[in-house]
Design an enzyme around this catalytic site. Sequence first.
Site, PDB file in Angstrom:
ATOM      1  N   HIS A 160       0.894  -1.087  -0.091  1.00  0.00           N
ATOM      2  CA  HIS A 160       0.018  -0.008  -0.002  1.00  0.00           C
ATOM      3  C   HIS A 160       0.819   1.200  -0.011  1.00  0.00           C
ATOM      4  O   HIS A 160       0.491   2.527  -0.340  1.00  0.00           O
ATOM      5  CB  HIS A 160      -0.788  -0.043   1.261  1.00  0.00           C
ATOM      6  CG  HIS A 160      -2.303   0.451   0.952  1.00  0.00           C
ATOM      7  ND1 HIS A 160      -2.576   1.686   0.048  1.00  0.00           N
ATOM      8  CD2 HIS A 160      -3.551   0.094   1.329  1.00  0.00           C
ATOM      9  CE1 HIS A 160      -3.868   1.969   0.060  1.00  0.00           C
ATOM     10  NE2 HIS A 160      -4.432   1.026   0.752  1.00  0.00           N
ATOM     11  N   ASP A 373     -10.048  -2.816 -19.422  1.00  0.00           N
ATOM     12  CA  ASP A 373     -10.577  -3.238 -20.299  1.00  0.00           C
ATOM     13  C   ASP A 373      -9.170  -3.834 -21.137  1.00  0.00           C
ATOM     14  O   ASP A 373      -8.661  -3.081 -21.695  1.00  0.00           O
ATOM     15  CB  ASP A 373     -11.485  -2.426 -21.285  1.00  0.00           C
ATOM     16  CG  ASP A 373     -11.983  -2.983 -22.624  1.00  0.00           C
ATOM     17  OD1 ASP A 373     -11.643  -4.489 -22.888  1.00  0.00           O
ATOM     18  OD2 ASP A 373     -12.623  -2.627 -23.407  1.00  0.00           O
TER      19      ASP A 373
END
Length: 429
Positions: A160, A373
Amino acid sequence: MRVIVTKSRPLLVRPSTEQSTPATADHVKVSSFDKPLAFSSSSSFHVFDRAIHEPAETIKRALSRALDHFRLIAGRVVVGDDDDGDLCIACTGEGVEFVAATASCALVNVKLFDPPFAALLKDLAVEYPEASCRVADPLLLMQVTEFSCGAFVLGVTWNHVVADGTGIALLLRAVGELARGLDRPSIPPVTCADQLLPDLPPLAAAIESTMVGQLKPKEYANLDITVPTSTIDRIKAELGDELGAPCTVFEAVTAVMWQCRSRVIMPHDDPGTPAPLVFAADARRAVGAAEGYYSNCVTTQVVAPPPTIREVAEGGIKDVVKLIRSSKEQMPATFTGEGEESVPVPLPCVETLFGHNALFVTSWRNLGFEATDFGGGTPARVMCHPGPEAVPACVVCLPCRGKGGANVLSRFLKEEHGGAFLAELAKFT
């Protein structure tokens, strides 16, 4: 049904150009937003139900090109020798870990978050070998698992310190664009090396440091929940213009989660006990971060003063939403110094926010994961682990096609209370 996931040996994917792997690495000092989250890991799971040609190889090649632009992610953490223990990311270009995998069945045969398949999530991502990330570990681990039907799941685990959810979404968007033939990412990446941010408010830093510390795990059950669109629309309509701006999906869904959970725990706790709500808030707009900023830029807000369990459980849903909105509105002032004194939860009392009565909420709405995508369309679903095992937590508004509402993954109640929670949720439909 037993699902067998077969993994290839891990390999390192490096940036594709020599310019991204300098002989002498730049050292970028992390910001105050990054430091409290250092060495804690997060994972996301992106479920693509439409096949593409050789998904693992396609994504691996595009990832290598994307790392040319996201140079911090291909580097390694460096801990300073000074008394403050300053953290830097060395832009070494060493790369990220990548695993190709196959599953023994079709995607339709598994329900990824329902028992017993919740355990399958562990097989769909690469995990760090220790409880927390180590200095020498890659900052990002990626696995592509292809199912027998051609559908695939992308599992992403990251340290993180290098990025928040929005940052990882920007990376995945770029990987998808490059896989589809674009020359470069449509949104130029920006890091903490490129833009100076104000300091993270002390209360938020203290909360985040405690959350990723060594709190004892609690036994909460996983729940996969949908808050129907009709419920959200009705709450919005009831509020009308009372808030000065329309009620958001996040506010409505969080209010429902908070109230239903309070009603379930009230018979088992003192109703007069405070019921703190703590939630993550994207601070990019508040601090003027650039559109492509991918380092951490999230703060933590507390509804303060916290209402009691009874006030949340028995109050009107409009009142619960107003408490959430009020806390959100205080967030910009915390970066100007105007709001710090108004927060009635002093730093020494941070530990009071981590009891059973508290609720931690993160929203994945509009982080950008829904835009990923790789050539076959956007994900049918985005999933994650609901939150640290030490705190009652949920992730709301996860992208999920065809759910007819807002998807919520939670881990905030004991297993025997799950039915009571679903019964309370049904009262809103």
